[in-house]
Each structure stands twice: as structure tokens, then as C-alpha cells.
Design a protein around this motif. Structure first.
Motif, PDB file in Angstrom:
ATOM      1  N   ALA A 123     -17.995  72.542  42.921  1.00  0.00           N
ATOM      2  CA  ALA A 123     -17.285  71.898  41.823  1.00  0.00           C
ATOM      3  C   ALA A 123     -17.680  71.895  40.556  1.00  0.00           C
ATOM      4  O   ALA A 123     -17.198  72.113  39.596  1.00  0.00           O
ATOM      5  N   ALA A 124     -19.154  72.347  40.473  1.00  0.00           N
ATOM      6  CA  ALA A 124     -19.851  72.631  39.270  1.00  0.00           C
ATOM      7  C   ALA A 124     -19.515  73.720  38.693  1.00  0.00           C
ATOM      8  O   ALA A 124     -19.351  73.955  37.382  1.00  0.00           O
ATOM      9  N   LEU A 125     -19.353  74.902  39.554  1.00  0.00           N
ATOM     10  CA  LEU A 125     -18.967  76.200  39.115  1.00  0.00           C
ATOM     11  C   LEU A 125     -17.476  76.041  38.642  1.00  0.00           C
ATOM     12  O   LEU A 125     -16.997  76.697  37.720  1.00  0.00           O
ATOM     13  N   ASP A 126     -16.832  75.081  39.289  1.00  0.00           N
ATOM     14  CA  ASP A 126     -15.148  74.765  38.671  1.00  0.00           C
ATOM     15  C   ASP A 126     -15.050  74.326  37.422  1.00  0.00           C
ATOM     16  O   ASP A 126     -14.061  73.775  36.973  1.00  0.00           O
ATOM     17  N   GLY A 127     -16.487  73.639  36.960  1.00  0.00           N
ATOM     18  CA  GLY A 127     -16.184  72.823  35.816  1.00  0.00           C
ATOM     19  C   GLY A 127     -15.908  71.393  35.878  1.00  0.00           C
ATOM     20  O   GLY A 127     -15.987  70.700  35.024  1.00  0.00           O
ATOM     21  N   ALA A 128     -16.285  71.009  37.188  1.00  0.00           N
ATOM     22  CA  ALA A 128     -16.176  69.722  37.111  1.00  0.00           C
ATOM     23  C   ALA A 128     -17.421  68.805  36.812  1.00  0.00           C
ATOM     24  O   ALA A 128     -18.543  69.355  36.729  1.00  0.00           O
ATOM     25  N   GLY A 129     -17.095  67.578  36.149  1.00  0.00           N
ATOM     26  CA  GLY A 129     -18.416  66.839  35.581  1.00  0.00           C
ATOM     27  C   GLY A 129     -18.993  65.994  36.526  1.00  0.00           C
ATOM     28  O   GLY A 129     -18.419  65.954  37.689  1.00  0.00           O
ATOM     29  N   GLY A 130     -19.825  65.080  36.152  1.00  0.00           N
ATOM     30  CA  GLY A 130     -20.487  64.242  37.111  1.00  0.00           C
ATOM     31  C   GLY A 130     -19.402  63.203  37.776  1.00  0.00           C
ATOM     32  O   GLY A 130     -19.572  62.831  38.833  1.00  0.00           O
ATOM     33  N   TRP A 131     -18.770  62.755  36.795  1.00  0.00           N
ATOM     34  CA  TRP A 131     -17.716  61.593  37.296  1.00  0.00           C
ATOM     35  C   TRP A 131     -16.384  62.228  38.269  1.00  0.00           C
ATOM     36  O   TRP A 131     -16.096  61.776  39.006  1.00  0.00           O
ATOM     37  N   GLN A 132     -16.093  63.524  37.768  1.00  0.00           N
ATOM     38  CA  GLN A 132     -15.215  64.030  38.583  1.00  0.00           C
ATOM     39  C   GLN A 132     -15.540  64.431  39.775  1.00  0.00           C
ATOM     40  O   GLN A 132     -15.310  64.432  41.057  1.00  0.00           O
ATOM     41  N   ARG A 133     -16.876  64.881  40.104  1.00  0.00           N
ATOM     42  CA  ARG A 133     -17.638  65.018  41.245  1.00  0.00           C
ATOM     43  C   ARG A 133     -17.683  63.800  42.192  1.00  0.00           C
ATOM     44  O   ARG A 133     -17.667  63.804  43.438  1.00  0.00           O
ATOM     45  N   PHE A 134     -18.236  62.626  41.438  1.00  0.00           N
ATOM     46  CA  PHE A 134     -18.033  61.718  42.260  1.00  0.00           C
ATOM     47  C   PHE A 134     -16.673  60.987  42.720  1.00  0.00           C
ATOM     48  O   PHE A 134     -16.520  60.796  43.868  1.00  0.00           O
ATOM     49  N   TRP A 135     -15.754  61.019  41.828  1.00  0.00           N
ATOM     50  CA  TRP A 135     -14.270  60.543  42.468  1.00  0.00           C
ATOM     51  C   TRP A 135     -13.621  61.490  43.154  1.00  0.00           C
ATOM     52  O   TRP A 135     -12.896  60.948  44.137  1.00  0.00           O
ATOM     53  N   ARG A 136     -13.984  62.742  43.041  1.00  0.00           N
ATOM     54  CA  ARG A 136     -13.334  63.607  43.998  1.00  0.00           C
ATOM     55  C   ARG A 136     -14.000  64.263  45.141  1.00  0.00           C
ATOM     56  O   ARG A 136     -13.322  64.994  45.968  1.00  0.00           O
ATOM     57  N   ILE A 137     -15.204  64.133  45.063  1.00  0.00           N
ATOM     58  CA  ILE A 137     -16.024  64.624  46.518  1.00  0.00           C
ATOM     59  C   ILE A 137     -16.561  63.771  47.035  1.00  0.00           C
ATOM     60  O   ILE A 137     -16.454  63.174  48.132  1.00  0.00           O
ATOM     61  N   THR A 138     -17.652  62.912  46.217  1.00  0.00           N
ATOM     62  CA  THR A 138     -18.470  61.994  46.972  1.00  0.00           C
ATOM     63  C   THR A 138     -17.646  60.797  47.605  1.00  0.00           C
ATOM     64  O   THR A 138     -17.763  60.363  48.796  1.00  0.00           O
ATOM     65  N   PHE A 139     -16.777  60.048  46.525  1.00  0.00           N
ATOM     66  CA  PHE A 139     -16.102  58.714  47.184  1.00  0.00           C
ATOM     67  C   PHE A 139     -15.134  59.252  48.291  1.00  0.00           C
ATOM     68  O   PHE A 139     -15.315  58.568  49.155  1.00  0.00           O
TER      69      PHE A 139
END
Length: 135
Positions: free
Chosen positions: A32-48
Motif C-alpha cells: 500500500a505504501a508503494l502504491d502511494g497510500a497515506g496513513g489514513w488510507q492504510r488504516f481505513w482500507r487495510i487495517t480496519f
């Protein structure tokens, strides 16, 4: 009493949620970081979304614990002023053991209502999990 109940439940819930976080692969976050996702995007789209099953079981266990809580209420208020903090658990105890003439039958009936309420919430959880697995 609510604050005391939350205070007692937080350690268990945090351990369960932390174990769910540990189960998420670091490679997913790296991708996700390589695709340019920020911290909030990683939280809402991966972690959550990946914590949803663990969160659901944590909520179910917390709800069942809250339904059956007896010790905190009995120690702090014994059912409260004019029964304002009476729950099924304290009501069942009071009927069965709290009077000079115990009423074991009604106390057991209230205890069975408590079991049925926990069972209903468990069935709702199972149904939601099946619906989510199909989708």
C-alpha cells in the motif's frame, strides 16, 4: 459502574485486538505504501477491514460479559437506589438468595432469560459472519 466495567474490560479487548493486528501481514502495508497510500488510507482500507472479524468477536464477548456482570454492580450499589442499576444477574441473585424466603424458581427463570439473551446475540453474530463470508 460503567467506568469500572470499561476499566475491567479494556485489557482483554486490547490483547485480542493487538493479536488481530499482529496477524496482518506487513507486506500488505508495504504494498500500500508503494502504491502511494497515506496513513489514513492504510488504516481505513487495510487495517480496519482486516480487523473487522476480530472486532466483531471482541464486541460479542464484551456484550455477553456486560450482560452477565454481577460483581461490580453488587459491590458498588447492590442494584442501586430504587433498583436503578439492577441487571438480570443482580435480579436473579436477589430473587434466589437475597431474601429471607428465597424464590429459587423465579431466580432461575431470570437466569434463563439471561442465557437466552446471550444466545440471541451469539446467533446474530453467527448470522452476520455467514452473511459476510458469502459476500
Amino acid at each position: 459502574m460503567t467506568i469500572a466495567n470499561i476499566w475491567i474490560g479494556i485489557p482483554f479487548n486490547l490483547v485480542v485486538l493487538y493479536s488481530g493486528l499482529q496477524a496482518i501481514s506487513p507486506q500488505v502495508y508495504e504494498a500500500a505504501a508503494l502504491d502511494g497510500a497515506g496513513g489514513w488510507q492504510r488504516f481505513w482500507r487495510i487495517t480496519f477491514p482486516l480487523l473487522r472479524p476480530v472486532s466483531a468477536i471482541t464486541l460479542l464477548l464484551g456484550l455477553v460479559y456486560t450482560l452477565k456482570v454481577f460483581d461490580i454492580i453488587w459491590i458498588m450499589t447492590k442494584g442501586g437506589p430504587s433498583g436503578s442499576s439492577t441487571t438480570f444477574a443482580t435480579w436473579s441473585y436477589r430473587l434466589g438468595f437475597g431474601n429471607l424466603v428465597p424464590a429459587f424458581g423465579p431466580g432461575a427463570a431470570v437466569g434463563n432469560l439471561l442465557i437466552v439473551a446471550a444466545l440471541v446475540f451469539g446467533l446474530i453474530y453467527i448470522r452476520a459472519q455467514r452473511k459476510q463470508a458469502v459476500a
